[in-house]
Design a protein around this motif. Structure first.
Motif, short mmCIF file in Angstrom:
data_model
loop_
_atom_site.label_atom_id
_atom_site.label_comp_id
_atom_site.label_asym_id
_atom_site.label_seq_id
_atom_site.Cartn_x
_atom_site.Cartn_y
_atom_site.Cartn_z
N GLU A 1 79.07 -14.05 50.74
CA GLU A 1 80.50 -14.34 50.64
C GLU A 1 81.10 -14.64 52.00
O GLU A 1 81.94 -15.55 52.14
CB GLU A 1 81.21 -13.15 49.98
CG GLU A 1 80.89 -13.00 48.50
CD GLU A 1 81.38 -11.67 47.94
OE1 GLU A 1 81.57 -11.60 46.70
OE2 GLU A 1 81.55 -10.71 48.72
N PHE A 2 80.70 -13.89 53.01
CA PHE A 2 81.20 -14.14 54.36
C PHE A 2 80.77 -15.54 54.84
O PHE A 2 81.57 -16.28 55.44
CB PHE A 2 80.67 -13.07 55.32
CG PHE A 2 81.20 -13.18 56.72
CD1 PHE A 2 82.37 -12.54 57.09
CD2 PHE A 2 80.52 -13.91 57.68
CE1 PHE A 2 82.85 -12.63 58.40
CE2 PHE A 2 81.00 -14.02 58.98
CZ PHE A 2 82.17 -13.37 59.34
N ASP A 3 79.53 -15.89 54.55
CA ASP A 3 79.01 -17.21 54.93
C ASP A 3 79.82 -18.32 54.27
O ASP A 3 80.23 -19.29 54.93
CB ASP A 3 77.53 -17.30 54.52
CG ASP A 3 76.95 -18.70 54.72
OD1 ASP A 3 77.11 -19.25 55.83
OD2 ASP A 3 76.36 -19.23 53.76
N ALA A 4 80.11 -18.18 52.98
CA ALA A 4 80.84 -19.22 52.25
C ALA A 4 82.27 -19.36 52.78
O ALA A 4 82.77 -20.47 52.98
CB ALA A 4 80.86 -18.91 50.76
N ARG B 1 75.92 -2.79 57.62
CA ARG B 1 77.31 -3.08 57.24
C ARG B 1 78.26 -2.41 58.22
O ARG B 1 77.88 -1.49 58.96
CB ARG B 1 77.61 -2.63 55.81
CG ARG B 1 77.56 -1.15 55.53
CD ARG B 1 77.82 -0.88 54.04
NE ARG B 1 77.73 0.54 53.71
CZ ARG B 1 78.78 1.36 53.66
NH1 ARG B 1 79.99 0.91 53.95
NH2 ARG B 1 78.62 2.63 53.33
N THR B 2 79.50 -2.89 58.23
CA THR B 2 80.50 -2.34 59.13
C THR B 2 81.83 -2.29 58.41
O THR B 2 82.03 -2.96 57.39
CB THR B 2 80.60 -3.19 60.41
OG1 THR B 2 81.33 -2.48 61.41
CG2 THR B 2 81.27 -4.53 60.15
N GLY C 1 71.45 -11.84 52.00
CA GLY C 1 71.99 -12.15 50.68
C GLY C 1 73.20 -11.35 50.25
O GLY C 1 74.25 -11.39 50.88
N ASP C 2 73.04 -10.59 49.17
CA ASP C 2 74.16 -9.91 48.54
C ASP C 2 74.38 -8.49 49.07
O ASP C 2 75.14 -7.71 48.48
CB ASP C 2 73.96 -9.84 47.03
CG ASP C 2 74.11 -11.22 46.39
OD1 ASP C 2 74.90 -12.03 46.91
OD2 ASP C 2 73.43 -11.49 45.38
N ARG C 3 73.75 -8.15 50.19
CA ARG C 3 74.10 -6.87 50.82
C ARG C 3 75.54 -6.93 51.31
O ARG C 3 76.03 -7.98 51.72
CB ARG C 3 73.21 -6.59 52.04
CG ARG C 3 71.76 -6.31 51.75
CD ARG C 3 71.08 -5.83 53.02
NE ARG C 3 69.66 -6.07 53.01
CZ ARG C 3 68.84 -5.85 54.03
NH1 ARG C 3 69.34 -5.39 55.16
NH2 ARG C 3 67.55 -6.10 53.94
N GLU D 1 90.43 -2.47 51.73
CA GLU D 1 90.95 -3.15 50.55
C GLU D 1 89.94 -4.14 49.98
O GLU D 1 89.83 -4.30 48.77
CB GLU D 1 92.23 -3.91 50.90
CG GLU D 1 93.38 -3.02 51.35
CD GLU D 1 94.62 -3.82 51.70
OE1 GLU D 1 94.73 -4.98 51.24
OE2 GLU D 1 95.47 -3.30 52.44
N HIS D 2 89.21 -4.81 50.85
CA HIS D 2 88.29 -5.86 50.42
C HIS D 2 86.90 -5.60 51.00
O HIS D 2 86.75 -4.98 52.05
CB HIS D 2 88.79 -7.23 50.89
CG HIS D 2 90.18 -7.55 50.44
ND1 HIS D 2 91.27 -7.43 51.28
CD2 HIS D 2 90.67 -7.95 49.24
CE1 HIS D 2 92.36 -7.75 50.63
NE2 HIS D 2 92.03 -8.07 49.39
N ARG D 3 85.91 -6.11 50.28
CA ARG D 3 84.52 -6.03 50.73
C ARG D 3 83.89 -7.41 50.60
O ARG D 3 84.15 -8.13 49.63
CB ARG D 3 83.73 -5.01 49.91
CG ARG D 3 84.26 -3.60 50.05
CD ARG D 3 83.49 -2.57 49.22
NE ARG D 3 84.12 -1.27 49.33
CZ ARG D 3 83.88 -0.39 50.30
NH1 ARG D 3 82.98 -0.68 51.24
NH2 ARG D 3 84.49 0.76 50.33
N LEU D 4 83.07 -7.77 51.58
CA LEU D 4 82.38 -9.06 51.56
C LEU D 4 80.89 -8.85 51.73
O LEU D 4 80.45 -8.07 52.60
CB LEU D 4 82.87 -9.97 52.69
CG LEU D 4 84.28 -10.59 52.61
CD1 LEU D 4 84.51 -11.45 53.83
CD2 LEU D 4 84.44 -11.40 51.34
#
Length: 530
Positions: free
Chosen positions: A38-41, A243-244, A22-24, A31-34
Motif C-alpha cells: 500500500e505504501f508503494d502504491a 514495522r514502525t 508484500g502485505d506485511r 489511525e491508519h496502517r499501511l
C-alpha cells in the motif's frame, strides 16, 4: 535484509521493499496502517502527481512537516522521480527558515496545516517565499487545503483519484538524494548533500551489529527531518521488513502508551528521551510492555544513564555519527558489554576510516586524544556552500570538529569539540548565530555564548552579555527579544549573565576558555560581573 538495497537509489526502495515484504505492515500512526504494498502504491501515485506539477530529477523541494505517514509518502514519491527533498527540522524558527529558503531556492514547498500547535507555517512560508524567491513555486499541503496551496493526493482508493502510471526512477546511488541542514561554526544552517550510497552504509551497521531485525518494531521519537530520526525511525524498518509507528510529538506519557500499544521494541534518539523514559519507568515500577533496545547519539549519553536503563531491562548502545556521515559510523554489537556500551561511542564500521590528528595536522597513535577526521562511503559529497566544503572536506576526509580517542581495536570515544557549537539534545546550533542575534539588540555592546552542561539536554546555551554604556538589560527582556526575532526556541539561552566586560586576549579576542570560570565566579558572587 538491508543488503538487498545495496547499489540502489532511494527512489527504488519503495518498489523493492514491496516486492520483498508484500502485505506485511510497514507503518501506522494511531489511525491508519499501511502495508509495504500500500505504501508503494500511494508513493507511486504521488510521484506521478509531483511529475505533473513540474518537479524533476535534481529539483530541491523544501519540506516543513511534522512526523506523519504523509511526510514519508511525500519523501518516497520525490525520491522516485529523483528530486531532492529538503526536510527542515520543525524546531527552526522564522530566522533559520528564512536562511534555508534563500539558500535552497526550492522547486516546490511542502508543509502541514495541523501538527504545529499554534504555529501557522502556511503564513510563515507564504511570507518567506515572497521575500526570498523570485517566483512562487507550487505550494503543497499534506493534510488539507488553503488559498494558494494544493493538497497532496490521498491513498489509492480514496476520494482523490491517483494516477499509478510509473515514473522512471533514477538509478545512480551517488546522486544527491537528500538535502539536510545542520549548524556548524558559521551562523547560517549549512545544506548537506547526502547520497543513497552513504545512507545505505549508515543503515547497514545496525544489521551487521545485530541491533535490529525484521521482528523489531520502531517508533519515531526524533523528527523525521533529522538524519537520526529518518534512519532509526523509518529507513531501517523499511529495509528490514520490520514495522514502525508514528509519534507525532514527544511527550513521555504519550510515548510510553504508544510503546505499550504497538509493542515497540527499539527506538533511537538523544539522551533527552532516554532520561525521560528512565524517569517514567522508575516512577511507575514494573509491569507492562517496554522498549528493549535503544541507540543513543547526539548529545553525549552519560554512563550512569546507560546503567540506569540496564537496570530497567533496556539495552542501550552509544553510537557516533552526524548528518555529514549519513548517520552512524560507529556502534556496538548487541553482545557488547555494558562497560563498552556505556563508556565508548561504538566500534568503527568496517568500511569507515578514522584518523586522529594533533594541532598541526599530524596523525596520532591509537589511544591518543586529538581531532577526529572520517573518510568512507558514509561521508557526504559536501555542503551546498563550496567555501564551507573546502573548509571541512579534503581528499575524502571530513573534519568532524570533534575531539576523541580511537583505540587500536577500533573503539571510538568522543571527549570534546573544537567547533563553537551547542549540542542541545542532539540538535546542533552555532554559537555565532545566537551571538549575532543578541548583539542586534540596541542596548547590547557585545555578547558571547558557550555551552553549559544540562541534566536533560546534555548542553544548553549560556550567554554573557555586555550592555552599551548606561543601558540596563534584563534576561527576560533579552529572551523575549530573541523569540520576537524568530530565533528557534532551542537557541534561547537558559542563562543570560550581564557583565561589564568579557575576558579578552591582548589583541581583544574574547577568551572563550575563560567564560565558564567567569560563570562560576558570578554564581558565587552575583555582583562580580558589574
Amino acid at each position: 535484509m538491508i543488503k538487498s538495497f545495496d547499489g540502489l537509489h532511494l527512489g527504488a526502495y519503495a518498489g523493492t521493499a514491496a516486492a520483498l515484504y508484500g502485505d506485511r505492515e510497514l507503518i501506522s500512526d494511531g489511525e491508519h496502517r499501511l502495508t509495504y504494498v500500500e505504501f508503494d502504491a500511494w508513493s507511486r501515485g504521488v510521484a506521478r502527481w509531483w511529475h505533473d506539477l513540474g518537479v524533476r530529477r535534481g529539483d530541491p523541494v523544501l519540506m516543513l512537516t511534522p512526523n506523519s505517514i504523509e511526510m514519508m509518502v511525500a519523501l518516497a514519491a520525490l525520491w522516485r522521480i529523483g528530486a531532492v527533498p529538503a526536510p527542515v527540522v520543525t524546531g527552526y524558527g522564522r530566522h533559520e527558515l528564512g536562511q534555508i529558503t534563500r539558500g535552497v531556492q526550492p522547486r516546490a514547498v511542502v508543509t502541514s496545516v495541523g501538527g504545529f500547535g499554534s504555529r501557522d507555517t502556511v503564513s510563515e512560508l507564504d511570507g518567506l517565499m515572497d521575500r526570498h524567491l523570485t517566483s512562487r513555486p507550487p505550494a503543497v499541503l499534506t493534510d488539507g487545503t488553503r488559498e494558494g496551496w494544493q493538497g497532496m493526493p490521498g491513498r489509492p482508493g480514496g476520494e482523490v483519484e491517483v494516477d499509478l502510471t510509473p515514473v522512471a526512477s533514477p538509478d545512480s546511488d551517488t546522486d544527491t538524494c537528500l538535502l539536510l541542514h545542520t549548524s556548524g561554526s558559521t551562523a547560517a544552517p549549512k545544506g548537506v548533500e547526502l547520497t543513497s550510497r552513504g545512507i545505505h552504509r549508515g543503515l547497514q551497521i545496525f544489521e551487521d551489529r545485530g541491533i535490529l531485525g525484521p521482528e523489531d518494531v520502531g517508533m519515531t521519537m526524533s523528527p523525521l527531518s533529522h538524519v537520526s530520526g529518518l534512519v532509526t525511525s523509518f529507513l531501517l524498518q523499511w529495509c528490514l521488513g520490520a514495522r514502525t509507528t508514528i509519534l507525532r510529538r514527544w511527550a513521555v506519557d504519550n510515548a510510553v502508551d504508544l510503546i505499550a500499544r504497538e509493542r515497540v521494541t527499539y527506538v533511537g534518539g538523544p539522551m533527552t528521551f532516554l532520561t525521560d523514559l528512565c524517569n517514567h519507568y522508575e516512577r511507575v515500577g514494573p509491569g507492562g510492555h517496554r522498549i528493549v533496545k535503544m541507540t543513543s547519539g547526539g548529545a553525549a549519553t552519560p554512563p550512569a544513564l546507560v546503567e540506569r536503563a540496564e537496570q530497567l531491562g533496556i539495552w542501550v548502545g552509544r553510537v557516533y555519527g552526524m548528518t555529514e556521515t549519513s548517520g552512524v559510523v560507529s556502534a556496538p554489537y548487541l553482545t557488547s558489554s555494558l562497560v563498552e556500551r556505556s563508556t565508548l561511542d561504538g566500534l568503527l564500521d568496517e568500511e569507515a576510516e578514522v584518523r586522529v590528528l594533533d594541532d598541526d595536522g599530524a596523525p596520532l597513535p591509537p589511544g591518543t586524544e586529538g581531532d577526529i577526521h572520517v573518510r568512507g562511503p558514509h561521508v557526504v559529497r559536501g555542503y551546498t556552500d563550496p567555501e564551507a566544503t573546502a573548509a571541512q572536506f579534503s581528499d575524502g576526509w571530513f573534519d568532524t570538529g570533534d575531539v576523541g580517542v580511537l583505540s587500536a581495536d577500533g573503539w571510538l570515544k568522543i571527549t570534546g569539540r573544537t567547533k563553537e557549537i551547542i549540542n542541545r539534545g542532539g540538535e546542533k546550533f552555532a554559537t555565532r548565530d545566537i551571538e549575532d542575534a543578541i548583539a542586534s539588540h540596541p542596548d547590547v555592546a557585545t555578547a558571547a555564548v558557550v555551552a553549559v552542561s544540562h541534566e536533560r539536554f546534555g548542553e544548553v546555551p549560556c550567554a554573557f552579555v555586555q550592555p552599551r554604556h548606561g543601558a540596563e538589560l534584563a534576561p527576560e527582556g533579552l529572551a523575549a527579544y530573541l523569540l520576537d526575532r524568530g530565533l528557534a526556541k532551542a537557541k534561547i539561552p537558559g542563562e543570560f549573565l550581564i557583565v561589564d566586560d568579557l575576558p579578552r586576549s591582548a589583541t581583544g579576542k574574547i577568551q572563550r576558555k575563560d567564560l565558564l570560570g567567569l560563570r562560576e565566579t558570578l554564581q558565587r558572587e552575583p555582583e562580580a560581573g558589574r
